[in-house]
Every structure is written in C-alpha cells, then in structure tokens.
Design an enzyme around this catalytic site. Structure first.
Site, mmCIF file in Angstrom:
data_model
loop_
_atom_site.group_PDB
_atom_site.id
_atom_site.type_symbol
_atom_site.label_atom_id
_atom_site.label_comp_id
_atom_site.label_asym_id
_atom_site.label_seq_id
_atom_site.Cartn_x
_atom_site.Cartn_y
_atom_site.Cartn_z
ATOM 1 N N GLU A 1 -7.425 24.772 -30.853
ATOM 2 C CA GLU A 1 -7.043 23.365 -30.712
ATOM 3 C C GLU A 1 -6.378 22.860 -31.983
ATOM 4 O O GLU A 1 -6.869 23.085 -33.089
ATOM 5 C CB GLU A 1 -8.284 22.516 -30.424
ATOM 6 C CG GLU A 1 -7.998 21.019 -30.343
ATOM 7 C CD GLU A 1 -9.256 20.184 -30.241
ATOM 8 O OE1 GLU A 1 -9.154 18.994 -29.898
ATOM 9 O OE2 GLU A 1 -10.355 20.707 -30.528
ATOM 10 N N GLU B 1 -13.524 13.570 -24.258
ATOM 11 C CA GLU B 1 -13.964 13.555 -25.651
ATOM 12 C C GLU B 1 -13.494 12.256 -26.312
ATOM 13 O O GLU B 1 -12.630 12.259 -27.192
ATOM 14 C CB GLU B 1 -13.417 14.783 -26.397
ATOM 15 C CG GLU B 1 -14.100 15.005 -27.735
ATOM 16 C CD GLU B 1 -13.493 16.147 -28.530
ATOM 17 O OE1 GLU B 1 -14.253 16.973 -29.040
ATOM 18 O OE2 GLU B 1 -12.248 16.213 -28.641
#
Length: 249
Positions: free
Chosen positions: A133, A230
């Site tokens: 990520e 998130e």
C-alpha cells in the site's frame, strides 16, 4: 505492508476496519458490533496484542471473514510506521512474517524488494496474498512508499506473482488524484481497496470524493475484491453509517 486471506466476492462488499470503527467498544467487542451493523468481513491494523485463538473464536461466532491485517511495523506507539526498508532490521521484518534518514534511496529500495520477495514466498506457502500500500506523506511525512506507480514498480521488481496492490482511495486522492482512471488501468493488480473521504478521513459523503460514482465504476469494471472501511467516524460509527445502508446485508 499487509496480508490478505480471502479472494473477493461480488461488488460492493465492505469490510469494517475494527481499528478505526466501533471505537465506542473495546476491541474484542467490535466484532459483534460490526456483525450487527451488517458487515460480513473485518480487517484491522495489528492483531498481535490478542491471542489468535480469541480472534478466530470471535470471527466464527459472528460469522465474519478476516480479510486483511498489517504485518508488524515496528513500534507504532513510538512513531514507527514500517520496517521493510530498514537494512539493519531485515531479521526483525522476516521474523514478523518509512524512509529512514541517512540511508541512500537505492539501498532502501533494495531492502524493500528483498523483504517483499521473502514475505511473498512465505505467505504463498500458507495460501495468503501479500499486499503493498502507498500512503500519503501529508499524514505520515517521510513515508517511503507514496505513489501507485512506485508501488507497482516495486512489485514488478520482486518478480513475485504473490504480491498485489492495496489501493487506498483516501491516500491516493491526497497524493495524486485520478482515482477512477488509476483503478481502472491497474484493476488486474489491485487485490484490495480501502476508503475514507477527504478532507478529514471521515466516512463517505463527508468530503470531496464522489463515492457513488466510484462504487458504480468498480461494479462496472468488474472489481471483485473487498473494500475496507478504514475511516475515522465523524461522530460515532453507528451514527455515520447512513452511506452504508444501501449495501447492508
């Protein structure tokens, strides 16, 4: 750097990030809260403070899938945000399967590629995919991996077929924009998506990102993975779940 356990299902499928959501409950009670809210999958940053047997029991009891968690990232409480690029901590990284000042970029990259290759091979043997990520440097200054192409280039450099891109909409909105085009272009290499709105990193509908458009786009182009929620609820998690109502199971 993260590990993901389950191939995705039909879109849209949302996973509650239990590190960020339902903070009005103790962590071990968030599994039940997520299930009651209609989620069928969960993710979290670091599960290591809890016995794996306890987490497995919670997942089973509330019929939840664990779809993602982070690999060890050093001492989070002291501000560390990853150790994959630290040449003097390769052993620590490998046992657990940032951009350190004063270390040449080429050595950081070499270390990251080596660690990714090692982790990907270990996780493949266990049937687990490794995700990479990119994170925005406004929230975390100095973070080494901060762009989509940079992440893809690192994945390519490893030569591994068990490393995929985790595309965080919030982080990449802050760093580069072009969300729809980027996801469509790199769809085959994206195994997980995460969301939050910008500014504020709050729930969809509180900022500038056109989430209804993006959800429809992902459906149209055939994204079959999970979308991890998130984000930081602006008030409480439950009060901010209006955006999720159309997809609640």
């Amino acid at each position: 750097m993260r590990a993901t356990y389950f191939p995705g299902l039909a879109m849209p499928r949302f996973a509650a990030n239990l590190t960020m959501l339902f903070n009005e409950h103790e962590f071990t009670d968030r599994f039940e809260a997520a299930a009651k809210a209609g989620f069928r999958a969960v993710e979290y940053l670091f599960p290591y403070a809890y016995p794996k047997e306890l987490l497995a029991e919670k997942l089973s009891r509330f019929r939840l899938q664990q779809v993602l968690h982070n690999l060890p990232a050093g001492d989070w409480a002291k501000g560390e945000r990853g150790i994959a690029g630290l040449p003097d901590r390769v052993g620590e990284f490998q046992d657990g399967v940032g951009n350190p000042p004063g270390v040449p970029e080429e050595r950081i990259r070499e270390t990251v590629v080596k660690n990714l290759r090692f982790a990907a091979d270990k996780l493949k043997a266990a049937g687990i995919r490794l995700l990479v990520e990119a994170v925005n440097t406004r929230d975390i200054p100095g973070f080494y991996l901060c762009g989509t192409q940079q992440a893809l280039d690192l994945i390519t450099a490893t030569g591994s077929e068990n490393i995929f891109l985790q595309y965080d909409i919030y982080h990449m909105q802050r760093m580069e924009g072009e969300l729809a085009a980027t996801m469509q272009t790199h769809l085959p290499r994206i195994a997980h998506i995460q969301l939050a709105d910008n500014p504020g990193r709050n729930e969809p509908g509180t900022g500038e990102i056109n989430y209804p458009f993006l959800f429809a786009l992902l459906d149209r182009i055939g994204y079959g993975g999970w979308i991890g929620c998130e984000y930081k609820p602006r008030t409480t998690t439950t009060e901010g779940l209006g955006w999720y109502a159309p997809w609640r199971n």
